[in-house]
Scaffold this motif. Structure first.
Motif, mmCIF file in Angstrom:
data_model
loop_
_atom_site.group_PDB
_atom_site.id
_atom_site.type_symbol
_atom_site.label_atom_id
_atom_site.label_comp_id
_atom_site.label_asym_id
_atom_site.label_seq_id
_atom_site.Cartn_x
_atom_site.Cartn_y
_atom_site.Cartn_z
ATOM 1 N N THR A 62 13.602 78.277 68.891
ATOM 2 C CA THR A 62 13.959 78.105 70.296
ATOM 3 C C THR A 62 12.787 78.406 71.210
ATOM 4 O OG1 THR A 62 16.288 78.615 69.879
ATOM 5 C CG2 THR A 62 15.490 78.906 72.124
ATOM 6 N N LEU A 63 12.185 79.581 71.058
ATOM 7 C CA LEU A 63 11.124 79.996 71.981
ATOM 8 C C LEU A 63 9.832 79.227 71.757
ATOM 9 C CD1 LEU A 63 11.688 83.857 72.109
ATOM 10 C CD2 LEU A 63 12.535 82.084 73.647
ATOM 11 N N SER A 64 9.661 78.624 70.618
ATOM 12 C CA SER A 64 8.522 77.733 70.416
ATOM 13 C C SER A 64 8.812 76.329 70.930
ATOM 14 C CB SER A 64 8.147 77.672 68.934
ATOM 15 O OG SER A 64 9.224 77.182 68.164
ATOM 16 N N THR A 65 10.008 76.120 71.505
ATOM 17 C CA THR A 65 10.472 74.843 72.089
ATOM 18 C C THR A 65 10.504 73.724 71.051
ATOM 19 O OG1 THR A 65 8.301 74.065 72.870
ATOM 20 C CG2 THR A 65 9.553 75.518 74.342
ATOM 21 N N ILE A 66 10.628 74.075 69.767
ATOM 22 C CA ILE A 66 10.808 73.044 68.743
ATOM 23 C C ILE A 66 12.225 72.495 68.808
ATOM 24 C CG2 ILE A 66 10.786 72.572 66.269
ATOM 25 C CD1 ILE A 66 8.643 74.709 65.982
ATOM 26 N N LEU A 120 23.987 83.420 79.369
ATOM 27 C CA LEU A 120 23.102 84.539 79.061
ATOM 28 C C LEU A 120 22.034 84.121 78.050
ATOM 29 C CD1 LEU A 120 25.691 87.455 78.803
ATOM 30 C CD2 LEU A 120 24.105 86.984 80.682
ATOM 31 N N ALA A 121 22.401 83.251 77.110
ATOM 32 C CA ALA A 121 21.415 82.753 76.149
ATOM 33 C C ALA A 121 20.339 81.932 76.856
ATOM 34 C CB ALA A 121 22.098 81.924 75.069
ATOM 35 N N ALA A 122 20.732 81.142 77.864
ATOM 36 C CA ALA A 122 19.748 80.362 78.618
ATOM 37 C C ALA A 122 18.806 81.273 79.398
ATOM 38 C CB ALA A 122 20.464 79.403 79.563
ATOM 39 N N ILE A 123 19.331 82.351 79.982
ATOM 40 C CA ILE A 123 18.477 83.309 80.693
ATOM 41 C C ILE A 123 17.517 83.983 79.719
ATOM 42 C CG2 ILE A 123 18.497 85.443 82.039
ATOM 43 C CD1 ILE A 123 21.171 84.535 83.206
ATOM 44 N N TRP A 124 18.012 84.315 78.513
ATOM 45 C CA TRP A 124 17.134 84.898 77.501
ATOM 46 C C TRP A 124 16.009 83.944 77.132
ATOM 47 C CZ3 TRP A 124 16.922 82.741 72.472
ATOM 48 C CH2 TRP A 124 16.039 83.387 71.617
ATOM 49 N N ILE A 125 16.287 82.670 77.063
ATOM 50 C CA ILE A 125 15.244 81.699 76.739
ATOM 51 C C ILE A 125 14.146 81.725 77.797
ATOM 52 C CG2 ILE A 125 14.759 79.226 76.553
ATOM 53 C CD1 ILE A 125 17.492 78.891 75.245
ATOM 54 N N TYR A 159 14.957 83.036 62.774
ATOM 55 C CA TYR A 159 14.564 81.628 62.672
ATOM 56 C C TYR A 159 15.008 80.867 63.916
ATOM 57 C CZ TYR A 159 14.942 76.753 61.116
ATOM 58 O OH TYR A 159 14.865 75.380 61.025
ATOM 59 N N PHE A 160 16.245 81.098 64.352
ATOM 60 C CA PHE A 160 16.735 80.453 65.568
ATOM 61 C C PHE A 160 15.897 80.854 66.780
ATOM 62 C CE2 PHE A 160 19.257 81.440 69.384
ATOM 63 C CZ PHE A 160 19.522 80.147 69.824
ATOM 64 N N ALA A 161 15.554 82.150 66.876
ATOM 65 C CA ALA A 161 14.764 82.614 68.014
ATOM 66 C C ALA A 161 13.390 81.960 68.030
ATOM 67 C CB ALA A 161 14.642 84.134 67.977
ATOM 68 N N PHE A 162 12.742 81.860 66.877
ATOM 69 C CA PHE A 162 11.411 81.259 66.833
ATOM 70 C C PHE A 162 11.471 79.773 67.160
ATOM 71 C CE2 PHE A 162 8.159 78.914 64.497
ATOM 72 C CZ PHE A 162 7.023 79.471 65.042
ATOM 73 N N VAL A 193 13.029 91.729 74.270
ATOM 74 C CA VAL A 193 13.090 90.286 74.507
ATOM 75 C C VAL A 193 13.111 89.481 73.213
ATOM 76 C CG1 VAL A 193 11.913 88.342 75.608
ATOM 77 C CG2 VAL A 193 11.956 90.562 76.738
ATOM 78 N N LEU A 194 12.369 89.922 72.202
ATOM 79 C CA LEU A 194 12.169 89.096 71.025
ATOM 80 C C LEU A 194 12.825 89.622 69.751
ATOM 81 C CD1 LEU A 194 8.385 88.196 71.478
ATOM 82 C CD2 LEU A 194 10.382 86.947 72.278
ATOM 83 N N VAL A 195 13.233 90.883 69.718
ATOM 84 C CA VAL A 195 13.787 91.458 68.492
ATOM 85 C C VAL A 195 15.291 91.690 68.608
ATOM 86 C CG1 VAL A 195 13.682 93.405 66.894
ATOM 87 C CG2 VAL A 195 11.569 92.500 67.888
ATOM 88 N N PHE A 196 15.711 92.387 69.651
ATOM 89 C CA PHE A 196 17.141 92.692 69.790
ATOM 90 C C PHE A 196 18.017 91.450 69.993
ATOM 91 C CE2 PHE A 196 15.980 97.207 71.335
ATOM 92 C CZ PHE A 196 15.895 97.624 70.026
ATOM 93 N N PRO A 197 17.629 90.470 70.830
ATOM 94 C CA PRO A 197 18.490 89.280 70.987
ATOM 95 C C PRO A 197 18.766 88.533 69.690
ATOM 96 C CG PRO A 197 16.944 89.408 72.799
ATOM 97 C CD PRO A 197 16.541 90.471 71.821
#
Length: 291
Positions: free
Chosen positions: A206-210, A232-237, A201-204, A180-184
């Protein structure tokens, strides 16, 4: 009495917390100013130099005409239109992109690179967020509860946790974190042409809702994305937010159980070292010889 209790609560708890909060904000402001102000000045000077060079090369344009053209570009960018490329660029409001935008609304990420430009769209966005944000909170809570049910045995262990249970849970959390957090972020880095650091950086963010909006997937007009890429990116979020809701509360509990297991094994080892050896036969005692 209630006023006295309020004063005690304010002086004992709220005031130190408020001071720590304000100091943390001041520290962040000082560090960001130190790191970013000089880079901003360099970018501004570079832009002015490029603009003057452009006017020098194209003498048919004057300063006013160029400023008007820059204003048109900025308005297009605010409305979500990428000025790079041509009119054949993919639409920002096809179904996949709209689904991605809806996900950023209900999760309160709000990258800022795309927003409704029509009055009807803005009104609908307000009411959609009023219903969607609480619905998203309820959905993530239920999803996190469902995932937590698979590892609920951690809370029912007791004082003597089993090594196999801890190893199984650690393996489950590690694999889930990788998926969920490394491969995407690695996939996003490959597709978007980012570095691994930019992908994480983008993942953090995004998932921190900043959601700063400086890095957004599926916005490069020079790339050909699959039609469901942003969906698919929205589902990953959503999955990433649910996974964080599961992992963050379990982290301290897992560390506590691991420390219990270590102390338990340490205590058993000490007991074994201090126990007398029973394999050896006792020495016979000498009896006194009576005269």
């Amino acid at each position: 009495m209630p006023r006295a209790g309020l004063c005690i609560c304010w002086g004992g708890r709220m005031l130190p917390l408020l001071l720590a909060y304000v100091c943390y904000l001041l520290l962040g402001a000082a560090v960001f100013q130190l790191l970013e102000k000089q880079a901003e000045a360099q970018s501004r000077d570079q832009f002015q130099f490029e603009k003057l060079s452009f006017l020098a090369n194209y003498t048919c344009l004057d300063q006013r005409a160029l400023e008007q053209f820059v204003q048109v570009i900025m308005e297009a960018w605010v409305k979500g239109v990428n000025p790079k490329g041509n009119s054949t660029n993919p639409s920002n409001w096809d179904f996949g992109s709209s689904f991605f935008f809806a996900g950023t609304v209900v999760t309160t990420i709000g990258y800022g690179n795309l927003a409704p430009s029509t009055k009807a769209g803005q009104v609908f966005c307000v009411f959609y967020a009023l219903v969607g944000i609480p619905l998203n909170v309820v959905f993530l809570n239920h999803l996190g509860t469902g995932l937590r049910g698979h590892v609920a045995t951690l809370e029912r262990w007791g004082d003597q946790p089993r090594r196999s249970q801890i190893l199984g849970l650690a393996l489950f959390l590690t694999l889930g974190t990788l998926i969920v957090l490394v491969f995407p972020p690695m996939v996003f880095s490959h597709v978007e042409g980012w570095s691994l650091g930019e992908g994480f950086y983008f993942a953090f963010i995004t998932l921190s809702t900043i959601g700063f909006g400086d890095y957004v997937v599926g916005t490069d007009p020079s790339k050909h994305y699959i039609s469901m890429y942003r969906s698919l990116a929205a589902i990953w979020i959503l999955l990433g937010l649910a996974w964080l809701a599961l992992v963050l509360p379990l982290g301290p509990l897992l560390l506590h159980r691991c420390s219990q297991l270590w102390l338990l094994s340490r205590g058993l080892g000490l007991k074994e070292e201090g126990a007398p050896e029973t394999n050896e036969l006792p020495r016979p005692q000498k009896l006194p010889i009576s005269a």
